[in-house]
Motif scaffolding. Sequence first.
Motif, short mmCIF file in Angstrom:
data_model
loop_
_atom_site.label_atom_id
_atom_site.label_comp_id
_atom_site.label_asym_id
_atom_site.label_seq_id
_atom_site.Cartn_x
_atom_site.Cartn_y
_atom_site.Cartn_z
N THR A 122 17.99 46.50 -25.32
CA THR A 122 16.76 46.51 -24.55
C THR A 122 16.49 47.95 -24.12
N GLN A 123 15.23 48.36 -24.25
CA GLN A 123 14.87 49.75 -23.98
C GLN A 123 14.69 49.98 -22.49
N VAL A 124 15.30 51.04 -21.99
CA VAL A 124 15.10 51.50 -20.61
C VAL A 124 14.55 52.91 -20.70
N THR A 125 13.40 53.12 -20.05
CA THR A 125 12.78 54.44 -20.03
C THR A 125 12.54 54.85 -18.58
N VAL A 126 13.09 56.00 -18.22
CA VAL A 126 12.95 56.51 -16.85
C VAL A 126 12.10 57.77 -16.91
N SER A 127 10.96 57.72 -16.23
CA SER A 127 10.06 58.87 -16.24
C SER A 127 10.35 59.77 -15.04
N SER A 128 10.11 61.06 -15.24
CA SER A 128 10.39 62.02 -14.16
C SER A 128 9.18 62.23 -13.27
#
Length: 128
Positions: A122-128
Amino acid sequence: QVQLVESGGGLVQAGGSLRLSCVTSGRTFSMYAMGWFRQVPGKEREFVAALIWNGGSTYYADSVKGRFTISRVDADNTLYLQMNSLKPEDTAVYFCALRRTVVFNPALRLGGAQYDYWGQGTQVTVSS
């Protein structure tokens, strides 16, 4: 056969939280340990956390210690990964894995053939 299905990934801002789930089904009568791993394109899959199913001992990568918590619910045969204080460098595809038989526990960090079954991720994307 055993099937593992991850869910709970998504897009979150830095400092936020997500909880990943991994539901196991099939012949789950023999489960020694489960783990979470993550992978970024072009890099090796890396260890995140592992849990001994009976007994509950847990192990974490230094990079997530104090921020992530691995847990399970026996009745549901479900593994969780609570991720807090997320950072952009936590962005990856997260996989859960299951090992049926006893092993020297440090080997659980090695991934690969140390585990018998893997989910699709499962994709986890953390934006800054």
